[in-house]
Design an enzyme around this catalytic site. Structure first.
Site, PDB file in Angstrom:
ATOM      1  N   CYS A 285       1.864 -22.775 -20.803  1.00 45.91           N
ATOM      2  CA  CYS A 285       2.234 -21.922 -19.681  1.00 45.91           C
ATOM      3  C   CYS A 285       2.242 -22.787 -18.429  1.00 45.91           C
ATOM      4  CB  CYS A 285       1.276 -20.736 -19.557  1.00 45.91           C
ATOM      5  SG  CYS A 285      -0.454 -21.224 -19.307  1.00 45.91           S
ATOM      6  N   THR A 286       2.329 -22.183 -17.265  1.00 47.95           N
ATOM      7  CA  THR A 286       2.501 -22.952 -16.030  1.00 47.95           C
ATOM      8  C   THR A 286       1.325 -23.889 -15.766  1.00 47.95           C
ATOM      9  OG1 THR A 286       3.791 -21.138 -15.094  1.00 47.95           O
ATOM     10  CG2 THR A 286       2.971 -22.809 -13.560  1.00 47.95           C
TER      11      THR A 286
END
Length: 307
Positions: free
Chosen positions: A188-189
């Site tokens: 994810c980020t």
């Protein structure tokens, strides 16, 4: 000219009094002139804030004075307070809104039962070793699906989710049961979503689950655009997206002409405002920017998703 920066961090640690932490964080940011978004829960803290570099440094030092936050991994990027509309500091049941706070167990070491952590270099080692054994590593995107339109790991599985809450439904649907015996890397980020997601997947019988430590941000810092990532990284502030080098490719497609683009725009229907990709030429043209498939006037959608 003053230097400005944005910091992104999270830390899973038990917080017996989240409201007290919220009040402290708000007062600290207000005193330093910072803006951004901070979420506090019984499980820890998740924050993205920006402002004057000296003020941001003071904020980080002060936050790390809290015993449970001393080991937090802070990621720095270009930007400042102007990239956020306001300062928001809230207490919520979860740091990330999967809708399953009762499934998450946290101790002083972080999330209990999560996937094996991989550094960016460790990720490459895993991919190479699995290929040598005739197996492929499965990249599993832990973000909302629209984020993957402009950037993702090559060949990644991108679940059909509009918000983080949709992941539980997707995992329980059986759609990914064929991955339960394969090496799966969640990403994810910045790492917070995939840390929780990896634990949820393990609870559901996925046997070999990894998480990319520090998320796409740390991977991009290590390999820029010369590794397994392609495209831009969507971010939840006014920048909308960032690139890791001048060699970043545009993998998104304009909804109108299919030209390469990484630029999201809100649908101009006030009742919709859905984020849609449009290239610069189409965005500057005379035609209104509307959802390509149309949207009913009564539809109410959010322009910001769960981070």
């Amino acid at each position: 000219m003053a230097l400005n920066r944005i910091v992104l961090f999270y830390c899973f640690t038990p917080l017996p009094d989240p409201e007290a932490v919220r009040l402290w964080q708000r007062a600290l940011c207000e005193a330093l002139g910072l803006r951004g978004r901070i979420i506090v829960s019984p499980h820890g803290i998740n924050a993205t804030v920006g402002g004057d570099l000296a003020a941001v440094k003071r904020y980080v030092r002060a936050t790390k004075e809290y015993p449970g936050f001393r080991g937090m991994d802070v990621k720095w990027s270009d930007g400042g307070a102007e990239d956020f509309p306001r300062l928001s500091v809230k207490v919520r049941p979860e740091l990330v809104s999967f809708g399953a706070p009762e499934e998450l167990e946290v101790d002083a070491e972080g999330v209990v039962g999560g996937g094996t952590r991989l550094t960016p270099e460790g990720l490459h080692e895993l991919v190479d070793s699995e290929r040598a054994e005739g197996r492929d590593v499965v990249f599993f995107d832990g973000r909302n699906s629209f984020e993957a339109q402009i950037g993702r790991f090559k060949g990644a599985v991108v679940p059909d989710v509009e918000t983080t809450r949709d992941f539980i439904r997707e995992l329980d649907s059986g759609a990914y049961d064929d991955l339960k015996d394969k090496p799966v890397v969640t990403y994810c980020t910045g790492g917070v979503r995939c840390e929780v997601l990896s634990a949820l997947m393990r609870r559901r019988g996925f046997r070999e689950v990894y998480q990319l430590d520090g998320g796409i941000v740390r991977y991009g810092e290590a390999f820029h655009d010369a590794g397994l990532w392609e495209g831009s990284l969507y971010v939840f502030d006014r920048r909308m997206h960032v690139e890791f080098s001048e060699h970043a490719v545009e993998i998104g497609q304009c909804a109108r002409c299919e030209a390469p683009t990484s630029d999201f725009h809100n649908c101009e229907n006030p009742a919709c405002r859905e984020l849609t990709l449009f290239c610069r030429d189409c965005a500057a043209g005379p035609d209104p920017l509307r959802c390509p498939e149309g949207c009913a006037p009564e539809v109410q959608r959010l322009t910001t998703r769960n981070a």
